[in-house]
Design an enzyme around this catalytic site. Structure first.
Site, short mmCIF file in Angstrom:
data_model
loop_
_atom_site.label_atom_id
_atom_site.label_comp_id
_atom_site.label_asym_id
_atom_site.label_seq_id
_atom_site.Cartn_x
_atom_site.Cartn_y
_atom_site.Cartn_z
N ASP A 1 0.84 -1.19 0.00
CA ASP A 1 0.00 0.00 0.00
C ASP A 1 0.89 1.25 0.00
O ASP A 1 2.11 1.18 0.09
CB ASP A 1 -0.93 -0.01 1.22
CG ASP A 1 -2.21 0.77 0.98
OD1 ASP A 1 -2.23 1.61 0.06
OD2 ASP A 1 -3.19 0.55 1.71
N GLU B 1 -9.94 7.34 5.54
CA GLU B 1 -8.86 6.76 6.33
C GLU B 1 -8.84 7.34 7.75
O GLU B 1 -9.89 7.51 8.37
CB GLU B 1 -7.53 6.89 5.58
CG GLU B 1 -7.55 6.13 4.25
CD GLU B 1 -6.24 6.14 3.51
OE1 GLU B 1 -5.20 6.38 4.13
OE2 GLU B 1 -6.25 5.89 2.28
#
Length: 526
Positions: free
Chosen positions: A202, A408
């Site tokens: 990621d 997030e």
């Protein structure tokens, strides 16, 4: 932009095309005018894998229309705590539902050809995109729902609750943290991977291996590459990575066959995708972006995602469906006429937007105006006081409130209260006229204090650009069919709380959902 980058890649000595990827997590959400579908939590409420597959096909067509062959989707996290800022990216707290919703993968990539071998990458058509099932593994179970925090769980629990794809053979990053935190297993000791695809880290993912990102970057490179990561996502310090990796290879700390394996995997996928033959965008597909056919799929998804939590203060006198021919109705709430709030995070920008100027679609207010009888007067007041409501003789009110966009860790929330001015709007309106509250949120919020004052409550999640799908169901053109993909808690003190827990005492249980004809409480996992 993508073509220019690709031409640069093709101009190198070997002429190898690059593979460009994008976060298309609820449609082609970075592009103006694209169709934006409900976020994953809403799709989980539909319990309809076939619909989710069609969403995948529509998304792939729109992504490919802009020359991009790779989507960092779907998210197969199993969110076990709604305080997590990414919970709306999870289909459900139940891994079985998450597994069912991975039907989006053949929608994005195309159906696997007959007699194909398992584990071999495929891309079935120029209107399809490569997928990336993320995030591996257990990110939906972090302590207190804190993004990028640790998931503290035993092996049995990890396999029981976080198997989004149902295959746990050879977990990556198999590091013996408990016994010897500084010595990753040798590449040669890791289980042989059965899949022939590649694994990508990621954004700045390998930096997180150590307690602080710059503690020992060389170690982070060694541990991640030797553990089986083939492609590394580095937004900034790519020169540091390249220098570290070259040194590690020269010292044989990273075996050259690990590098060969990674290169083989990436090239294999590029060949299978047809990138060498067709590296540039196919402009003939541009009409797919925001097409009416794709918007129709999104509108259907909105209808099926709505969960009816309350319908009438007296069960024998339901408020919904609403009459279309009422003389005058009130629509209120800051979310009623705001595409950005309606779509949530991952919309045009990372953290989402506010307002109607950033993309194309239909707000809930516009959908309501299109659904009612021409003789019905629709009054919109964003946050009226009680005197306004009482003095205007409204037949009923539609109150649209909820969360503002987040993504997030910006969405991590330990209290999960309904943001202002939502509580005030409910108090001013629902105390003076019959009201249905439509909640726009990425997760359950604390709603118990408002339940007595409202007549009907609808969880609309984050519906995307096609707000008329909400009006379709409010006014009875279609029935409510959605079921809660997550447990709706009473207070945050109960969290984490999921179906099957010993202390299970929800406001609305997992799988709950009223229909306009009755009640269904059966969950998709039963």
């Amino acid at each position: 932009m993508v073509n220019n980058l690709q031409k640069g890649s093709l101009s190198n000595r070997l002429g190898i095309p690059m593979i460009y990827g994008i976060d298309a997590v609820h449609g082609h959400n970075n592009v103006y005018g694209a169709t934006l579908f409900p976020h994953n939590v809403g799709r989980g409420a539909t319990r309809d894998p076939a619909l989710v597959k069609r969403i995948g096909a529509a998304t792939a067509a729109e992504v490919r229309a802009t020359g991009i062959p790779y989507a960092f989707a779907p998210c197969i996290a199993v969110c076990r705590d709604p305080r997590w800022g990414r919970c709306y990216e999870s289909y459900s707290e139940d891994h079985k539902i998450v597994q069912e919703m991975t039907e989006i993968i053949p929608g994005l990539q195309g159906d696997l050809p007959p007699n194909s071998k398992t584990g071999i990458p495929y891309l079935n058509g120029k209107d399809k995109v490569l997928t990336c099932a993320k995030h591996f593994v257990g990110d939906g179970g972090t302590v207190r729902g804190i993004d990028e925090n640790n998931t503290v769980i035993d092996w049995h629990g990890l396999l029981s609750y976080h198997q989004g794809c149902g295959d746990h053979h050879g977990l990556l990053l198999e590091l013996e943290w408990g016994q010897d935190a500084c010595q990753p297993k040798s590449y040669h000791q890791l289980p042989q991977r059965q899949s022939k695809g590649f694994v990508i880290s990621d954004w700045q993912g390998i930096d997180r291996i150590t307690p602080t990102p710059d503690l020992n970057y060389t170690y982070s490179v060694q541990a991640s590459v030797n553990a089986g990561i083939d492609m590394v996502m580095i937004p900034d310090n790519y020169t540091d990575f390249l220098n570290a990796m070259l040194l590690l290879v020269k010292s044989n700390s990273i075996p050259i066959n690990r590098i060969d394996d990674a290169v083989n995997r990436i090239l294999r996928v590029k060949f299978i995708m047809g990138l060498f033959e067709n590296p540039l965008a196919d402009n003939s597909q541009a009409s797919q972006l925001g097409s009416q056919a794709n918007r129709a799929v999104a509108r259907e998804a909105v209808r099926k995602s709505l969960v009816l939590l309350k319908n009438g203060k007296n069960p024998s006198e339901p408020l919904l469906p609403l009459p279309k021919n009422a003389p005058k109705i009130l629509v209120t709430g800051i979310h009623a006429d705001n595409l950005g709030l309606q779509c949530g995070g991952w919309t045009i920008t990372w953290q989402g937007v506010t307002g109607n100027n950033y993309t194309l679609g239909t707000t809930i207010l516009t959908g309501v105006k299109g659904a009612v009888d021409p003789s019905t007067k629709v009054i919109y007041n964003e946050n009226p006081d009680a005197n306004f409501v009482k003095s205007n003789g409204f037949s009923y009110a539609i109150v649209v409130v909820g969360e503002k966009p987040y993504t997030e860790y910006y969405g991590d929330n330990l209290n999960l209260t309904l943001p202002a001015p939502g509580p005030d709007t409910i108090a001013q309106v629902c105390g003076s006229v019959k009201c249905v509250v439509v909640l726009i949120s990425g997760r359950p919020l604390v709603m118990q204090p408002y339940i007595p004052s409202i007549d009907a409550l609808v969880a609309a999640w984050l519906p995307g650009t096609e707000g008329q799908g909400v009006a379709d169901v409010l006014f009875g053109d279609y029935g409510f069919t959605g079921m809660l993909p997550r447990t709706w808690f009473k207070t945050v003190d109960q969290l984490p709380m999921n179906i099957g827990d010993a202390h299970y005492d929800p406001l609305f249980p997992f799988g709950f959902g009223l229909t306009t004809n009755g009640l269904t409480t059966k969950s998709a996992s039963e």
